[in-house]
Design an enzyme around this catalytic site. Structure first.
Site, PDB file in Angstrom:
ATOM      1  N   ASP A  23      -2.543   3.456  11.009  1.00 52.73           N
ATOM      2  CA  ASP A  23      -1.520   2.891  11.893  1.00 52.73           C
ATOM      3  C   ASP A  23      -0.905   1.624  11.296  1.00 52.73           C
ATOM      4  O   ASP A  23      -1.573   0.873  10.584  1.00 52.73           O
ATOM      5  CB  ASP A  23      -2.164   2.564  13.256  1.00 52.73           C
ATOM      6  N   HIS A  40       6.362   4.644   6.042  1.00 49.68           N
ATOM      7  CA  HIS A  40       5.602   5.896   5.947  1.00 49.68           C
ATOM      8  C   HIS A  40       5.393   6.281   4.480  1.00 49.68           C
ATOM      9  O   HIS A  40       4.333   6.778   4.105  1.00 49.68           O
ATOM     10  CB  HIS A  40       6.326   7.018   6.701  1.00 49.68           C
ATOM     11  N   LEU A 134     -14.811  16.508  -2.009  1.00 45.22           N
ATOM     12  CA  LEU A 134     -14.372  15.817  -0.789  1.00 45.22           C
ATOM     13  C   LEU A 134     -13.529  16.769   0.055  1.00 45.22           C
ATOM     14  O   LEU A 134     -12.574  17.359  -0.445  1.00 45.22           O
ATOM     15  CB  LEU A 134     -13.538  14.579  -1.174  1.00 45.22           C
TER      16      LEU A 134
HETATM   17  C1  IPE Z   1      -1.704   7.146  16.301  1.00 48.69           C
HETATM   18  O1  IPE Z   1      -0.835   6.108  16.123  1.00 48.69           O
HETATM   19  C2  IPE Z   1      -1.214   8.363  15.590  1.00 48.69           C
HETATM   20  C3  IPE Z   1      -1.258   8.314  14.133  1.00 48.69           C
HETATM   21  C4  IPE Z   1      -1.745   7.352  13.405  1.00 48.69           C
HETATM   22  C5  IPE Z   1      -0.724   9.469  13.459  1.00 48.69           C
HETATM   23  P1  IPE Z   1       0.350   5.786  17.151  1.00 48.69           P
HETATM   24  O2  IPE Z   1       1.076   4.650  16.559  1.00 48.69           O
HETATM   25  O3  IPE Z   1       1.120   7.007  17.445  1.00 48.69           O
HETATM   26  O4  IPE Z   1      -0.446   5.358  18.469  1.00 48.69           O
HETATM   27  P2  IPE Z   1      -0.021   4.424  19.673  1.00 48.69           P
HETATM   28  O5  IPE Z   1       1.314   4.917  20.153  1.00 48.69           O
HETATM   29  O6  IPE Z   1       0.048   3.036  19.162  1.00 48.69           O
HETATM   30  O7  IPE Z   1      -1.114   4.582  20.675  1.00 48.69           O
HETATM   31  C1  IPE Z   2       1.413   5.196  11.689  1.00 46.41           C
HETATM   32  O1  IPE Z   2       2.271   4.139  11.683  1.00 46.41           O
HETATM   33  C2  IPE Z   2       2.051   6.476  11.232  1.00 46.41           C
HETATM   34  C3  IPE Z   2       2.272   7.464  12.302  1.00 46.41           C
HETATM   35  C4  IPE Z   2       1.968   7.329  13.569  1.00 46.41           C
HETATM   36  C5  IPE Z   2       2.914   8.707  11.913  1.00 46.41           C
HETATM   37  P1  IPE Z   2       3.281   3.863  12.866  1.00 46.41           P
HETATM   38  O2  IPE Z   2       4.555   4.576  12.593  1.00 46.41           O
HETATM   39  O3  IPE Z   2       2.653   4.155  14.176  1.00 46.41           O
HETATM   40  O4  IPE Z   2       3.503   2.301  12.706  1.00 46.41           O
HETATM   41  P2  IPE Z   2       3.611   1.214  13.863  1.00 46.41           P
HETATM   42  O5  IPE Z   2       2.402   1.366  14.723  1.00 46.41           O
HETATM   43  O6  IPE Z   2       4.872   1.496  14.589  1.00 46.41           O
HETATM   44  O7  IPE Z   2       3.620  -0.080  13.128  1.00 46.41           O
HETATM   45 MG    MG Z   3       1.589   3.072  15.503  1.00 52.08          MG
END
Ligand code: IPE
Ligand code: IPE
Ligand code: MG
Length: 246
Positions: A23, A40, A134
């Site tokens: 995240d 990303h 792995l």
């Molecule tokens: C969880 O992260 C999903 C992934 C890392 C793929 P999100 O960014 O979607 O989660 P919330 O919205 O903060 O709970």
């Molecule tokens: C995690 O990073 C990747 C996915 C959920 C696909 P985010 O896109 O949720 O990044 P933040 O949380 O908005 O910083």
């Molecule tokens: Mg996120």
């Protein structure tokens, strides 16, 4: 069922199965004045580093949360960017992963994924099926509640067909219907970015996982962070509801 006896009195030095909620890509990009897609993309580099780290540490199972069943709520352009990156990296990395003994698999609902992504996923699974170093599982269109709903439907159908009785539904029977049926439960779940929640990741399987929250944004996650999470895991006393063995 997991018991202290099964696991021995001490926490294994290295967790067998590490699962990561990757995240913070969006915040990483925002801090640099870049589009979220750049975050990303940088996140994909962090995945590469993490795979290398897991192999060096002797971790045998890594599960990464790439796209949740709730991530469809994001703007269409971001969903397209994420799917595009997945296509790109999966195609590009397969031979590399295979060469390093990585076995690739996926969990999540495949029903509504684009046909070409499904083809790439199936190709990746067959190409890397012999990987023994792995096992990397990518959670794609994955949600723990959705997984449990799908498993429950299958069990209900089997009961309706007379193939199973209600009394035969136990923890084993449920585990066998989950997408993770071939995986051990995660010993350690890491979430980056400072958020402290599971966001619908592996709810059933996480019942006795150790949780480590790291205030680093996923694209910045490096070997030192992985080592720190493992060290933190090694300090934990896993009791599984029993009394600590001193
Ligand atoms: C969880 O992260 C999903 C992934 C890392 C793929 P999100 O960014 O979607 O989660 P919330 O919205 O903060 O709970
Ligand atoms: C995690 O990073 C990747 C996915 C959920 C696909 P985010 O896109 O949720 O990044 P933040 O949380 O908005 O910083
Ligand atoms: Mg996120």
């Amino acid at each position: 069922m997991e018991t202290v006896a099964e696991h021995g009195a001490t926490t294994p030095r290295v967790p067998r199965h590490v699962a990561i909620i990757m995240d913070g890509n969006g915040r990483w990009a925002k801090a640099r004045g870049l589009p979220r897609a750049a975050g990303h993309q940088a996140g994909a580099e962090a995945v590469r580093r993490t795979l290398r780290g897991c192999i060096e540490l002797g971790i045998t199972h890594l599960t990464i949360f790439a796209f949740s069943s709730e991530n469809w709520r994001r703007p269409e352009a971001e969903v397209d960017d994420l799917m595009g990156l997945l296509r790109f990296y999966l195609k590009k990395e397969i031979s590399h992963l295979k060469g390093r003994g990585i076995r690739l698999g996926f969990i999540g609902d495949r029903a509504h994924l684009a046909p070409d992504i499904l083809d790439i996923m199936e190709h990746a699974e067959t190409e890397t099926a012999e990987g023994a170093t792995l096992t990397v599982t990518v959670a794609l269109n994955y949600g723990a509640r959705d997984e449990i709903v799908r498993a429950t439907r299958t069990l209900a159908q089997r009961c309706a067909d007379g193939d199973l009785s209600a009394e035969q539904i136990d923890e084993e029977a449920i585990s066998r219907e989950l997408d993770t049926r071939s995986l051990p439960n995660p010993d350690l779940i890491i979430r980056t970015s400072g958020e402290q929640r599971l966001s619908n990741f592996l709810a059933w399987q996480a019942a006795y996982s150790e949780l480590v929250f790291i205030p680093v944004l996923w694209p910045d996650f490096g070997r030192a962070d992985l080592d720190m999470a493992i060290e933190e895991f090694q300090k934990r006393d896993r009791r599984y509801g029993a009394v600590a063995v001193s």
